[in-house]
Write an enzyme that holds these catalytic residues in place. Structure first.
Site, PDB file in Angstrom:
ATOM      1  N   ASP A  46      11.378 130.489  91.954  1.00  0.00           N
ATOM      2  CA  ASP A  46      10.458 129.455  91.473  1.00  0.00           C
ATOM      3  C   ASP A  46       9.944 128.641  92.659  1.00  0.00           C
ATOM      4  O   ASP A  46      10.701 128.283  93.557  1.00  0.00           O
ATOM      5  CB  ASP A  46      11.169 128.547  90.456  1.00  0.00           C
ATOM      6  CG  ASP A  46      10.185 127.752  89.619  1.00  0.00           C
ATOM      7  OD1 ASP A  46      10.088 128.003  88.404  1.00  0.00           O
ATOM      8  OD2 ASP A  46       9.495 126.864  90.186  1.00  0.00           O
ATOM      9  N   ILE A  47       8.653 128.348  92.638  1.00  0.00           N
ATOM     10  CA  ILE A  47       8.030 127.605  93.736  1.00  0.00           C
ATOM     11  C   ILE A  47       8.521 126.153  93.782  1.00  0.00           C
ATOM     12  O   ILE A  47       8.442 125.494  94.825  1.00  0.00           O
ATOM     13  CB  ILE A  47       6.492 127.672  93.584  1.00  0.00           C
ATOM     14  CG1 ILE A  47       5.790 127.449  94.911  1.00  0.00           C
ATOM     15  CG2 ILE A  47       5.986 126.712  92.521  1.00  0.00           C
ATOM     16  CD1 ILE A  47       4.288 127.757  94.854  1.00  0.00           C
ATOM     17  N   GLY A 106       7.561 122.671  77.017  1.00  0.00           N
ATOM     18  CA  GLY A 106       7.365 122.499  78.455  1.00  0.00           C
ATOM     19  C   GLY A 106       6.857 123.743  79.170  1.00  0.00           C
ATOM     20  O   GLY A 106       6.958 123.845  80.394  1.00  0.00           O
ATOM     21  N   GLN A 107       6.285 124.689  78.408  1.00  0.00           N
ATOM     22  CA  GLN A 107       5.767 125.907  79.042  1.00  0.00           C
ATOM     23  C   GLN A 107       4.467 125.594  79.778  1.00  0.00           C
ATOM     24  O   GLN A 107       3.538 125.025  79.195  1.00  0.00           O
ATOM     25  CB  GLN A 107       5.524 126.990  77.985  1.00  0.00           C
ATOM     26  CG  GLN A 107       5.074 128.317  78.599  1.00  0.00           C
ATOM     27  CD  GLN A 107       4.920 129.420  77.554  1.00  0.00           C
ATOM     28  OE1 GLN A 107       4.988 129.175  76.346  1.00  0.00           O
ATOM     29  NE2 GLN A 107       4.718 130.637  78.025  1.00  0.00           N
ATOM     30  N   HIS A 113       8.640 134.227  80.417  1.00  0.00           N
ATOM     31  CA  HIS A 113       9.549 134.335  81.563  1.00  0.00           C
ATOM     32  C   HIS A 113      10.848 133.625  81.234  1.00  0.00           C
ATOM     33  O   HIS A 113      10.869 132.705  80.416  1.00  0.00           O
ATOM     34  CB  HIS A 113       8.923 133.744  82.832  1.00  0.00           C
ATOM     35  CG  HIS A 113       8.371 132.358  82.638  1.00  0.00           C
ATOM     36  ND1 HIS A 113       7.171 132.121  82.020  1.00  0.00           N
ATOM     37  CD2 HIS A 113       8.874 131.146  82.974  1.00  0.00           C
ATOM     38  CE1 HIS A 113       6.942 130.820  81.980  1.00  0.00           C
ATOM     39  NE2 HIS A 113       7.971 130.203  82.550  1.00  0.00           N
ATOM     40  N   HIS A 115      13.859 131.455  83.004  1.00  0.00           N
ATOM     41  CA  HIS A 115      14.358 130.754  84.189  1.00  0.00           C
ATOM     42  C   HIS A 115      15.850 131.071  84.324  1.00  0.00           C
ATOM     43  O   HIS A 115      16.611 130.898  83.358  1.00  0.00           O
ATOM     44  CB  HIS A 115      14.226 129.238  84.028  1.00  0.00           C
ATOM     45  CG  HIS A 115      12.819 128.744  83.900  1.00  0.00           C
ATOM     46  ND1 HIS A 115      12.149 128.124  84.934  1.00  0.00           N
ATOM     47  CD2 HIS A 115      11.949 128.755  82.853  1.00  0.00           C
ATOM     48  CE1 HIS A 115      10.930 127.774  84.526  1.00  0.00           C
ATOM     49  NE2 HIS A 115      10.789 128.133  83.269  1.00  0.00           N
TER      50      HIS A 115
HETATM   51  P1  5GP Z   1       7.327 127.074  82.663  1.00  0.00           P
HETATM   52  O1  5GP Z   1       6.954 125.650  82.959  1.00  0.00           O
HETATM   53  O2  5GP Z   1       6.141 127.829  82.085  1.00  0.00           O
HETATM   54  O3  5GP Z   1       8.571 127.245  81.862  1.00  0.00           O
HETATM   55  O4  5GP Z   1       7.681 127.747  84.057  1.00  0.00           O
HETATM   56  C1  5GP Z   1       6.713 128.086  84.998  1.00  0.00           C
HETATM   57  C2  5GP Z   1       7.381 127.996  86.347  1.00  0.00           C
HETATM   58  O5  5GP Z   1       6.548 128.652  87.286  1.00  0.00           O
HETATM   59  C3  5GP Z   1       7.574 126.570  86.852  1.00  0.00           C
HETATM   60  O6  5GP Z   1       8.955 126.307  87.021  1.00  0.00           O
HETATM   61  C4  5GP Z   1       6.798 126.523  88.159  1.00  0.00           C
HETATM   62  O7  5GP Z   1       7.452 125.790  89.159  1.00  0.00           O
HETATM   63  C5  5GP Z   1       6.672 127.996  88.512  1.00  0.00           C
HETATM   64  N1  5GP Z   1       5.484 128.314  89.276  1.00  0.00           N
HETATM   65  C6  5GP Z   1       4.238 127.827  89.087  1.00  0.00           C
HETATM   66  N2  5GP Z   1       3.380 128.389  89.962  1.00  0.00           N
HETATM   67  C7  5GP Z   1       4.118 129.244  90.729  1.00  0.00           C
HETATM   68  C8  5GP Z   1       3.782 130.092  91.823  1.00  0.00           C
HETATM   69  O8  5GP Z   1       2.634 130.205  92.267  1.00  0.00           O
HETATM   70  N3  5GP Z   1       4.802 130.823  92.355  1.00  0.00           N
HETATM   71  C9  5GP Z   1       6.081 130.735  91.891  1.00  0.00           C
HETATM   72  N4  5GP Z   1       7.006 131.490  92.507  1.00  0.00           N
HETATM   73  N5  5GP Z   1       6.432 129.932  90.863  1.00  0.00           N
HETATM   74  C10 5GP Z   1       5.448 129.192  90.288  1.00  0.00           C
END
Ligand code: 5GP
Ligand code: ZN
Length: 127
Positions: A46-47, A106-107, A113, A115
Site C-alpha cells: 500500500d502506498i 471507506g472504499q 482488494h 488489505h
Molecule cells: P480502500 O480505501 O479502497 O480500501 O483501499 C485502497 C488503498 O489503495 C488505500 O489504502 C490506498 O492507500 C491505496 N492506494 C491508493 N493509490 C495507490 C497507488 O497508486 N499505489 C498503491 N500501491 N496503493 C495505492
C-alpha cells in the site's frame, strides 16, 4: 431453452476496466512492485501504509467490490493469496484482513482488494 440470453458470467468480464487504478497496475500501465502473484491475484504494498506491513491482495479480473462478486471461488483464491503474503512477510504473530466496501465502508479504489495488515498489535474496533 437457450442459455445464450443468461447473464454474462464473471469469468467473461473484462480483465481491465477503464480508469481503474488496480487494472492499470495489473496491466503494467502504472508501475508497481508485485510482492506476490498467482493465476487469480497479485499483491502490492500500500502506498500509504497503516501498519509496518500493509499489502493489498488484488484479483486480476476487475470486480467493483464484494457486492458485485459473482464468482464464489474468487474469495477463496484471495484469502489463499493473503495467507501466502502473510507467510512471506513473517506475520507469525497474526495479522488482519480488511475489505472496505462502498462509501460507508471507506472504499476508495473501486476494484475489490483485501488489505493485509500486520507487524504490530492492531486495536479493535477499527475506526
Ligand atoms: P480502500 O480505501 O479502497 O480500501 O483501499 C485502497 C488503498 O489503495 C488505500 O489504502 C490506498 O492507500 C491505496 N492506494 C491508493 N493509490 C495507490 C497507488 O497508486 N499505489 C498503491 N500501491 N496503493 C495505492
Ligand atoms: Zn479494475
Amino acid at each position: 431453452m437457450s442459455s445464450e440470453k443468461s447473464q454474462p458470467q464473471q469469468d467473461q468480464a473484462p480483465a481491465k476496466q477503464a480508469n481503474c487504478l488496480f487494472c492499470s497496475i495489473h496491466n503494467k500501465e502504472i508501475k508497481a512492485n508485485f510482492v506476490y502473484e498467482d493465476e487469480d491475484a497479485f499483491a502490492i504494498r500500500d502506498i500509504n501504509p497503516q501498519a509496518p506491513t500493509h499489502i493489498l491482495v488484488i484479483p486480476r479480473r476487475h470486480v467493483d467490490n464484494v457486492k458485485k462478486l459473482e464468482d464464489k471461488n474468487l474469495i477463496g483464491s484471495l484469502f489463499y493469496a493473503a495467507a501466502r503474503v502473510a507467510e512471506q512477510e513473517n506475520l507469525d504473530g497474526g495479522f488482519r484482513l480488511v475489505v472496505n466496501t462502498g462509501d460507508d465502508g471507506g472504499q476508495t479504489v473501486n476494484h475489490l482488494h483485501i488489505h493485509v495488515l500486520g507487524g504490530r498489535s492492531l486495536v479493535w474496533p477499527p475506526g
